[in-house]
Design a protein around this motif. Structure first.
Motif, PDB file in Angstrom:
ATOM      1  N   PHE A  85     -44.642  15.628  41.628  1.00 19.14           N
ATOM      2  CA  PHE A  85     -45.541  15.934  42.740  1.00 19.14           C
ATOM      3  C   PHE A  85     -45.250  17.346  43.212  1.00 19.14           C
ATOM      4  O   PHE A  85     -44.089  17.699  43.420  1.00 19.14           O
ATOM      5  N   ASP A  86     -46.319  18.119  43.385  1.00 19.81           N
ATOM      6  CA  ASP A  86     -46.158  19.502  43.841  1.00 19.81           C
ATOM      7  C   ASP A  86     -46.779  19.672  45.221  1.00 19.81           C
ATOM      8  O   ASP A  86     -47.982  19.865  45.363  1.00 19.81           O
ATOM      9  N   SER A  87     -45.914  19.568  46.255  1.00 16.82           N
ATOM     10  CA  SER A  87     -46.401  19.804  47.627  1.00 16.82           C
ATOM     11  C   SER A  87     -46.434  21.306  47.926  1.00 16.82           C
ATOM     12  O   SER A  87     -46.974  21.724  48.938  1.00 16.82           O
ATOM     13  N   GLY A  88     -45.821  22.086  47.046  1.00 20.42           N
ATOM     14  CA  GLY A  88     -45.635  23.509  47.308  1.00 20.42           C
ATOM     15  C   GLY A  88     -44.215  23.794  47.796  1.00 20.42           C
ATOM     16  O   GLY A  88     -43.747  24.924  47.761  1.00 20.42           O
ATOM     17  N   GLY A  89     -43.529  22.750  48.311  1.00 16.03           N
ATOM     18  CA  GLY A  89     -42.206  22.967  48.910  1.00 16.03           C
ATOM     19  C   GLY A  89     -42.368  23.606  50.286  1.00 16.03           C
ATOM     20  O   GLY A  89     -43.388  23.393  50.951  1.00 16.03           O
ATOM     21  N   LEU A  90     -41.399  24.398  50.718  1.00 18.15           N
ATOM     22  CA  LEU A  90     -41.515  25.025  52.044  1.00 18.15           C
ATOM     23  C   LEU A  90     -42.740  25.935  52.109  1.00 18.15           C
ATOM     24  O   LEU A  90     -43.348  26.088  53.168  1.00 18.15           O
ATOM     25  N   SER A  91     -43.137  26.537  50.987  1.00 18.08           N
ATOM     26  CA  SER A  91     -44.415  27.279  50.936  1.00 18.08           C
ATOM     27  C   SER A  91     -45.520  26.234  50.734  1.00 18.08           C
ATOM     28  O   SER A  91     -46.201  26.194  49.711  1.00 18.08           O
ATOM     29  N   LEU A  92     -45.647  25.381  51.743  1.00 18.22           N
ATOM     30  CA  LEU A  92     -46.462  24.161  51.663  1.00 18.22           C
ATOM     31  C   LEU A  92     -47.935  24.436  51.333  1.00 18.22           C
ATOM     32  O   LEU A  92     -48.529  25.367  51.859  1.00 18.22           O
ATOM     33  N   LYS A  93     -48.498  23.604  50.488  1.00 15.56           N
ATOM     34  CA  LYS A  93     -49.923  23.731  50.151  1.00 15.56           C
ATOM     35  C   LYS A  93     -50.761  23.143  51.287  1.00 15.56           C
ATOM     36  O   LYS A  93     -50.334  22.199  51.955  1.00 15.56           O
ATOM     37  N   PRO A  94     -51.995  23.635  51.457  1.00 16.96           N
ATOM     38  CA  PRO A  94     -52.923  22.946  52.362  1.00 16.96           C
ATOM     39  C   PRO A  94     -53.326  21.597  51.752  1.00 16.96           C
ATOM     40  O   PRO A  94     -53.293  21.435  50.528  1.00 16.96           O
ATOM     41  N   CYS A 113     -39.509  19.048  31.583  1.00 15.73           N
ATOM     42  CA  CYS A 113     -38.819  19.669  32.728  1.00 15.73           C
ATOM     43  C   CYS A 113     -39.302  18.959  33.990  1.00 15.73           C
ATOM     44  O   CYS A 113     -40.362  19.280  34.527  1.00 15.73           O
ATOM     45  N   LEU A 114     -38.518  17.979  34.457  1.00 14.23           N
ATOM     46  CA  LEU A 114     -38.988  17.060  35.492  1.00 14.23           C
ATOM     47  C   LEU A 114     -38.343  17.334  36.854  1.00 14.23           C
ATOM     48  O   LEU A 114     -37.114  17.340  36.982  1.00 14.23           O
ATOM     49  N   ALA A 115     -39.167  17.541  37.861  1.00 19.80           N
ATOM     50  CA  ALA A 115     -38.666  17.704  39.224  1.00 19.80           C
ATOM     51  C   ALA A 115     -39.791  17.379  40.189  1.00 19.80           C
ATOM     52  O   ALA A 115     -40.970  17.385  39.819  1.00 19.80           O
ATOM     53  N   GLU A 116     -39.405  17.063  41.443  1.00 18.48           N
ATOM     54  CA  GLU A 116     -40.406  16.834  42.486  1.00 18.48           C
ATOM     55  C   GLU A 116     -40.258  17.963  43.501  1.00 18.48           C
ATOM     56  O   GLU A 116     -39.149  18.197  43.998  1.00 18.48           O
ATOM     57  N   ASN A 117     -41.355  18.644  43.799  1.00 19.88           N
ATOM     58  CA  ASN A 117     -41.304  19.823  44.668  1.00 19.88           C
ATOM     59  C   ASN A 117     -41.695  19.455  46.101  1.00 19.88           C
ATOM     60  O   ASN A 117     -42.868  19.389  46.435  1.00 19.88           O
ATOM     61  N   LEU A 118     -40.682  19.184  46.935  1.00 22.62           N
ATOM     62  CA  LEU A 118     -40.938  18.758  48.313  1.00 22.62           C
ATOM     63  C   LEU A 118     -40.177  19.643  49.309  1.00 22.62           C
ATOM     64  O   LEU A 118     -39.125  20.186  48.981  1.00 22.62           O
ATOM     65  N   PRO A 119     -40.703  19.747  50.539  1.00 19.35           N
ATOM     66  CA  PRO A 119     -39.977  20.482  51.584  1.00 19.35           C
ATOM     67  C   PRO A 119     -39.031  19.535  52.327  1.00 19.35           C
ATOM     68  O   PRO A 119     -39.368  18.377  52.547  1.00 19.35           O
ATOM     69  N   SER A 120     -37.863  19.993  52.658  1.00 15.87           N
ATOM     70  CA  SER A 120     -36.935  19.182  53.459  1.00 15.87           C
ATOM     71  C   SER A 120     -35.800  20.094  53.900  1.00 15.87           C
ATOM     72  O   SER A 120     -35.794  21.284  53.564  1.00 15.87           O
ATOM     73  N   GLY A 121     -34.841  19.527  54.587  1.00 14.52           N
ATOM     74  CA  GLY A 121     -33.678  20.304  55.025  1.00 14.52           C
ATOM     75  C   GLY A 121     -32.816  20.792  53.869  1.00 14.52           C
ATOM     76  O   GLY A 121     -31.990  21.689  54.043  1.00 14.52           O
ATOM     77  N   THR A 122     -33.001  20.189  52.705  1.00 18.68           N
ATOM     78  CA  THR A 122     -32.208  20.655  51.557  1.00 18.68           C
ATOM     79  C   THR A 122     -33.050  21.464  50.571  1.00 18.68           C
ATOM     80  O   THR A 122     -32.570  21.860  49.516  1.00 18.68           O
ATOM     81  N   ASP A 136     -43.923  27.578  45.988  1.00 17.23           N
ATOM     82  CA  ASP A 136     -45.042  26.919  45.303  1.00 17.23           C
ATOM     83  C   ASP A 136     -45.234  27.457  43.877  1.00 17.23           C
ATOM     84  O   ASP A 136     -45.980  26.885  43.099  1.00 17.23           O
ATOM     85  N   ALA A 137     -44.572  28.551  43.549  1.00 12.88           N
ATOM     86  CA  ALA A 137     -44.596  29.027  42.156  1.00 12.88           C
ATOM     87  C   ALA A 137     -43.380  28.421  41.461  1.00 12.88           C
ATOM     88  O   ALA A 137     -42.472  29.119  40.988  1.00 12.88           O
ATOM     89  N   GLU A 138     -43.354  27.054  41.435  1.00 11.71           N
ATOM     90  CA  GLU A 138     -42.182  26.326  40.956  1.00 11.71           C
ATOM     91  C   GLU A 138     -42.227  26.006  39.473  1.00 11.71           C
ATOM     92  O   GLU A 138     -41.198  25.808  38.847  1.00 11.71           O
ATOM     93  N   GLY A 139     -43.460  25.958  38.934  1.00  9.93           N
ATOM     94  CA  GLY A 139     -43.587  25.553  37.530  1.00  9.93           C
ATOM     95  C   GLY A 139     -42.807  26.489  36.625  1.00  9.93           C
ATOM     96  O   GLY A 139     -42.060  26.061  35.727  1.00  9.93           O
TER      97      GLY A 139
END
Ligand code: BES
Ligand code: MN
Ligand code: ZN
Length: 489
Positions: A257-266, A304-313, A335-338
């Motif tokens: 899932f790509d939320s964008g991380g801290l550079s959050l997507k709309p 290459c598996l990861a979940e891109n989420l924003p959080s305290g870590t 958000d340029a995580e790929g």
């Protein structure tokens, strides 16, 4: 799962729920294509005229249903348009649209041009791909079941049906993975499924968990995955053939899932980001297909598996990552995580000393801006390699177009603190800049191609041809085609 067989039965008397019949568009209306001519006399010569009367001309994409009133054994006739000079993709699409239109029936037969092995495979494959449905999460019974049994009217042998089934099952697996909500598909779960499905096909599967990734220095996978409580994984799948002279490596972007991380997507850009693992899906599907077909190559796949989420870590814009290659990367936009997970996957793949690396990714919105929903951008560090991938895509009927990697874009990726930044300050040419970024992680002398399929991986619109709504399984068949082509050069 839908099954397919080939049979040289007469379309007039075959016992089936629906007969799917191909028509070309002629000067004066629809013309029965090869495989459908026998039906002319069964309808007293009135079939083409009846279709004409309901506005069916035989153009590609057209479909008309007629009751048969007992003129033939099948109660329903589905006319599908092939256009004026049908190629293999026209056959796949017409077969797919025809089969999709009779979902809910248990049996369908296809009377389309299928004299040659290539044609018969196209009809069988299109039919199987068109039969796909995803109903795992439906309890309302609204969705019709896929057709259970397809018969392609053809004198070709069972080998054709077997090959079409392998290709269709590989694509269906990828579509299922893409359609599965991220609540049920996180990196470790994806890795488990890869072990399970890859194992069944005879692949060797190794999984690196977050502890090993950290220890071995996969800074990109760790950085992208660190904001999620579902930690990242790197999966290595391998297949070898005793007579192989070539080794291919495929690397897939697998952001579950790509939320964008801290550079959050709309929100409007986020609700379909479960599809951001389509590249890893295609690599898994292709490796399984290659193994089941027994292609004479060695093939290695990296997910290459990861979940891109924003959080305290979560990683922050301005963090610096130590990539697996040793290069440092400043993360200007999370958000340029790929590219951050792929840079590690590509550097790892290069250690296998493959003859060719192909990465496949839903990498940039700019791909959709440049080429639209249905055409992927193909970039490479070698013209012949780029052509090979574009040609394999063309043969599979998947839209792909060669794109350049202009040297001058490298400067835009200069970082004030690290070796390279993951984002250029301006948005122009972003698909190419992402390609330029990845190229930095391909060691000298290694041939490499990059497929950006942000648009083609997921169909937000209505179904068409053999493409359903949602996950498309894009580029799975192209990668198998690359392996077939590469085996023979
Ligand atoms: N997963 C997205 C790209 C994407 C967009 C895929 C639309 C499918 C449909 C990717 O991780 C992303 O967010 N890319 C950014 C990059 C930008 C921050 C340089 C983009 O394209 O906007
Ligand atoms: Mn992103
Ligand atoms: Zn992404």
């Amino acid at each position: 799962m839908t099954t397919v067989r080939l049979n040289s039965a007469d379309p007039v008397s075959i016992d089936t729920d629906a007969l799917i019949v191909g028509f070309r568009s002629g000067q004066d209306g629809p013309v029965p294509a090869v495989g459908a001519q026998a039906l002319g006399s069964a309808f007293g010569g009135k079939l083409a005229a009846s279709l004409d009367a309901v506005g069916f001309t035989g153009k590609a994409g057209e479909l008309a249903k007629l009751p048969t009133f007992g003129s033939i054994t099948a109660p329903l006739l589905v006319a599908v348009g092939l256009g004026d000079s049908p190629d293999l993709e026209a056959l796949r699409r017409a077969a797919g649209a025809g089969v999709r239109s009779v979902a809910g029936q248990s049996k369908a037969a296809l009377a389309l041009p299928a004299d040659t092995a290539e044609e018969a495979e196209a009809v069988a494959l299109g039919g199987l791909l068109g039969a796909y449905t995803f109903s795992r999460y439906r309890t309302d019974g609204d969705q019709k079941a896929p057709v259970a049994e397809l018969t392609v009217l053809s004198g070709q042998g069972e080998a054709v049906a077997e090959r079409a089934s392998v290709l269709a099952e590989s694509v269906a697996l990828v579509r299922d993975l893409v359609n599965t909500p991220p609540s049920d598909l996180w990196p470790a779960r994806f890795a488990e499924l890869a072990e399970q499905e890859g194992g069944k096909a005879g692949l060797t599967v190794e999984v690196l968990d977050e502890r090993q990734l950290k220890e071995d220095g996969y800074g990109g996978l760790i950085g992208v995955g660190q904001g999620s409580s579902n930690p990242p994984r790197l999966v290595r799948l391998s297949y070898s053939h005793p007579e192989a002279s070539k080794t291919l490596a495929f690397v897939g972007k697998g952001i579950t899932f790509d939320s964008g991380g801290l550079s959050l997507k709309p929100s409007a850009s986020m609700d379909w980001m479960k599809s951001d693992m389509g590249g890893a899906g295609a690599v898994l599907g292709a490796l399984i297909g290659i193994a089941r077909l027994g292609l004479p190559v060695n093939a290695i796949g990296y997910l290459c598996l990861a979940e891109n989420l924003p959080s305290g870590t979560a990683q922050r814009p301005s963090d610096v990552i130590h990539s697996y290659s040793g290069k440092t990367v400043e993360v200007l936009d999370t958000d340029a995580e790929g590219r951050l997970v792929l840079m590690d996957g590509i550097a790892r793949a290069a250690e296998d000393r493959p003859d060719l690396i192909v990465d496949v990714a839903t990498l940039t919105g700019a791909q959709i801006v440049s080429l639209g929903w249905r055409t992927a951008g193909v970039m490479a560090n070698d013209d012949a390699v780029r052509e090979l991938v574009v040609e394999a895509a063309g043969a599979a009927g998947e839209g792909a177009w060669g794109m350049p990697l202009p040297e001058e874009l490298r400067k835009g990726l200069d970082s004030a603190v690290a070796d390279i930044a993951n984002l250029q300050p301006e948005r122009w040419g972003s698909m190419l800049a992402a390609g330029i970024f990845l190229k930095e992680f391909v060691p000298d002398g290694v041939r490499w191609a990059h497929i950006d399929m942000a648009g083609p991986a997921y169909n937000k619109g209505e179904p068409y041809g053999y493409i359903p709504k949602g996950g498309t399984g894009a580029f799975t068949r192209t990668l198998i085609g690359v392996a077939e082509r590469h085996a023979s050069i």
